[in-house]
Design a protein around this motif. Sequence first.
Motif, PDB file in Angstrom:
ATOM      1  N   GLU A 156       0.762  -1.011   0.044  1.00 25.07           N
ATOM      2  CA  GLU A 156      -0.166   0.042  -0.271  1.00 25.07           C
ATOM      3  C   GLU A 156       1.440   1.354  -0.352  1.00 25.07           C
ATOM      4  N   MET A 157       1.945   1.334   1.130  1.00 21.26           N
ATOM      5  CA  MET A 157       2.698   2.622   0.812  1.00 21.26           C
ATOM      6  C   MET A 157       3.301   2.617  -0.181  1.00 21.26           C
ATOM      7  N   ILE A 158       4.707   1.540  -0.967  1.00 16.68           N
ATOM      8  CA  ILE A 158       4.697   1.989  -1.836  1.00 16.68           C
ATOM      9  C   ILE A 158       4.069   2.322  -3.224  1.00 16.68           C
ATOM     10  N   SER A 159       2.678   1.854  -3.544  1.00 15.55           N
ATOM     11  CA  SER A 159       1.680   2.372  -4.480  1.00 15.55           C
ATOM     12  C   SER A 159       0.372   3.654  -3.630  1.00 15.55           C
ATOM     13  N   THR A 160       1.362   4.350  -2.979  1.00 12.59           N
ATOM     14  CA  THR A 160       1.062   5.396  -2.773  1.00 12.59           C
ATOM     15  C   THR A 160       1.316   6.664  -2.649  1.00 12.59           C
ATOM     16  N   THR A 212       9.310   9.956  -6.371  1.00 13.81           N
ATOM     17  CA  THR A 212       7.478  10.141  -6.455  1.00 13.81           C
ATOM     18  C   THR A 212       7.444  10.620  -8.109  1.00 13.81           C
ATOM     19  N   VAL A 213       6.704   9.301  -8.949  1.00 15.07           N
ATOM     20  CA  VAL A 213       5.733  10.134  -9.885  1.00 15.07           C
ATOM     21  C   VAL A 213       4.577   9.966  -9.810  1.00 15.07           C
ATOM     22  N   LEU A 214       4.118  11.297  -9.274  1.00 19.25           N
ATOM     23  CA  LEU A 214       2.666  11.583  -9.852  1.00 19.25           C
ATOM     24  C   LEU A 214       1.610  11.767 -11.153  1.00 19.25           C
ATOM     25  N   ASP A 215       0.566  10.798 -11.535  1.00 19.55           N
ATOM     26  CA  ASP A 215       0.132  10.856 -13.092  1.00 19.55           C
ATOM     27  C   ASP A 215      -0.868  12.076 -12.623  1.00 19.55           C
ATOM     28  N   LEU A 216      -1.085  13.619 -13.234  1.00 18.59           N
ATOM     29  CA  LEU A 216      -1.945  14.476 -12.526  1.00 18.59           C
ATOM     30  C   LEU A 216      -3.111  14.716 -14.213  1.00 18.59           C
ATOM     31  N   SER A 217      -2.927  13.930 -14.712  1.00 20.20           N
ATOM     32  CA  SER A 217      -3.761  14.012 -15.788  1.00 20.20           C
ATOM     33  C   SER A 217      -5.191  13.671 -15.158  1.00 20.20           C
ATOM     34  N   ARG A 218      -5.458  13.703 -14.249  1.00 17.87           N
ATOM     35  CA  ARG A 218      -7.452  12.621 -14.041  1.00 17.87           C
ATOM     36  C   ARG A 218      -7.836  14.093 -13.856  1.00 17.87           C
ATOM     37  N   PRO A 219      -9.186  14.257 -14.774  1.00 17.63           N
ATOM     38  CA  PRO A 219      -9.735  15.725 -14.116  1.00 17.63           C
ATOM     39  C   PRO A 219     -10.104  16.284 -12.882  1.00 17.63           C
ATOM     40  N   THR A 270      -4.501  12.072  -4.424  1.00 18.28           N
ATOM     41  CA  THR A 270      -3.865  11.494  -3.474  1.00 18.28           C
ATOM     42  C   THR A 270      -2.799  10.237  -3.687  1.00 18.28           C
ATOM     43  N   GLY A 271      -3.140   9.031  -2.435  1.00 17.95           N
ATOM     44  CA  GLY A 271      -1.796   8.354  -2.877  1.00 17.95           C
ATOM     45  C   GLY A 271      -1.909   7.470  -4.542  1.00 17.95           C
ATOM     46  N   GLY A 272      -3.239   7.344  -4.743  1.00 16.32           N
ATOM     47  CA  GLY A 272      -3.728   6.765  -5.226  1.00 16.32           C
ATOM     48  C   GLY A 272      -3.619   7.196  -7.108  1.00 16.32           C
ATOM     49  N   ASP A 273      -2.957   8.074  -7.816  1.00 15.68           N
ATOM     50  CA  ASP A 273      -2.317   9.191  -8.633  1.00 15.68           C
ATOM     51  C   ASP A 273      -0.683   8.427  -8.693  1.00 15.68           C
ATOM     52  N   THR A 274      -0.261   7.641  -8.017  1.00 13.53           N
ATOM     53  CA  THR A 274       1.159   7.832  -7.974  1.00 13.53           C
ATOM     54  C   THR A 274       1.669   5.909  -9.077  1.00 13.53           C
ATOM     55  N   LEU A 275       1.657   7.050 -10.021  1.00 15.43           N
ATOM     56  CA  LEU A 275       2.790   5.708 -10.895  1.00 15.43           C
ATOM     57  C   LEU A 275       4.070   5.662 -10.630  1.00 15.43           C
ATOM     58  N   TYR A 276       4.952   6.351  -9.835  1.00 16.13           N
ATOM     59  CA  TYR A 276       6.297   4.877 -10.429  1.00 16.13           C
ATOM     60  C   TYR A 276       6.784   5.631  -8.380  1.00 16.13           C
ATOM     61  N   THR A 277       7.353   4.436  -7.956  1.00 17.00           N
ATOM     62  CA  THR A 277       8.024   5.387  -6.291  1.00 17.00           C
ATOM     63  C   THR A 277       9.236   4.737  -7.079  1.00 17.00           C
ATOM     64  N   ILE A 278      10.247   5.230  -5.978  1.00 15.71           N
ATOM     65  CA  ILE A 278      11.763   5.100  -7.064  1.00 15.71           C
ATOM     66  C   ILE A 278      12.609   5.725  -5.036  1.00 15.71           C
ATOM     67  N   VAL A 279      12.309   4.218  -4.781  1.00 16.15           N
ATOM     68  CA  VAL A 279      14.046   3.950  -3.243  1.00 16.15           C
ATOM     69  C   VAL A 279      15.096   3.886  -4.007  1.00 16.15           C
TER      70      VAL A 279
END
Length: 448
Positions: A113-117, A362-369, A388-397
């Motif tokens: 969940e954490m890396i997905s967000t 973190t890379v977010l996809d902010l293309s959503r309406p 929200t965290g659900g907009d995460t495309l990539y998490t890089i550690v």
Amino acid sequence: MGGEPLLLRCRLLLPCAGCSPLRDTIVYAEDGRILYIGDRPPSGAKSGIVIDCPRYGVALPCFYNAHTHVAMTLLRGFHDDSELHEWLARMWFVEKRLTPETIYHASRLAVIEMISTGTCGFIDMYFEPEATAKAAREHGVRARLGPVIMGDVDPYRAVEEARRFARSLEGDPLLGGVINVHSVYAAPLEAVAEGYRAAEELGVPFHIHVSETRREVYEARKKHGKFPVELLESLGALGPRSVLVHAGWIASWELDAVRRARATLVHCPTSNMKLATAGHFPLYEAMEKGINVALGTDGPASNNSLDMLREAKTGLLLQRHSYWDTRVKASHLLEAATRGGARAMGLDRGGAIEPGAPADITVLDLSRPWSLPLRPDNLASAILYAATGGDTLYTIVAGNPVYTPENRARLWSLAEQSAQELNRFLEDIGPGRDPTPPCSPRNACKPG
């Protein structure tokens, strides 16, 4: 740290919480650290992983969750509407029956969940930290882990157990120890004092709940003649290693003591509201005094989410509601969620995208309406208020993409498998309540 070099290209990049956005930027990292930021690939760049952000892909520093109990995903949605003491009795009944395998599956679900967000690291306080370490290693996330010291324990033996576990993580590139003492009311005061000495000796955080409820403050004053932070100071447990969680009932003079000690405060707004602990976390005053402020979700049983973006928005709105004005800005909460959390973890230069910093991005996809229209001048607003965290495309550690569009389905399948294991465990033990808290670490519990 090893791993392939990383080259990241994004149309928009927010280097730090209070920074101006950069356009059309390339980030290059080797051996887990950022070496270069510019508008074209650096000369001498090695071949490796290349990530091209989509049109509305935005890179920003990773989030660090400065206080949680990740294996409490097991108890997400469990007696959510009970009053605090009934809720605790239900939790304790389950926690006294936990197994390392159950804690592993609960931790794996939480880590995914954490890396997905967009979260790259966390400070955890729970039982059987070996099981959580296994889950964290499998998914390449940073963590500060250690057994929680609480209940009727031999304080010196308990702290020695915590020392042993912290030493077992020395040299690990992503994992590290933490001395977890539950609180001044749920652990022996000798464990508080000895625990801080151990944290200083080992160079790890000293992590403790402080001034979470009015009852805690009143009882500390009645029993010891001091408020909780004053009590920590008198025990020699208030210093630069101290990570003080909640602090919703901290007094103004205690805030000055925290500043002098160079300790960290952690705000957990959702949990405080859900558990009706009331009080007020003095975020603005703390930051104005130069105190490091970090952000935590608390455990999934009292939140119920591990989404740090959601937590940051909640924190900002609660602060404005409490102050009756807008002195607290989006940048304050983004700072707490990124650089503040990195400092709490002891992660050198974490929380910013700059040369020399850890390659935690973190890379977010902010293309959503709900995030449009997007411009450089409203980028921080779009991140904090709309995404929200659900907009995460990539998490890089540390330069390693641990969450990507390509591995998402596999990770979420593993999360579902772990959730099924957790449901089976709860069905097997059945319902119950226990008014006495668990004792931890087990090897230090007194007989009877």
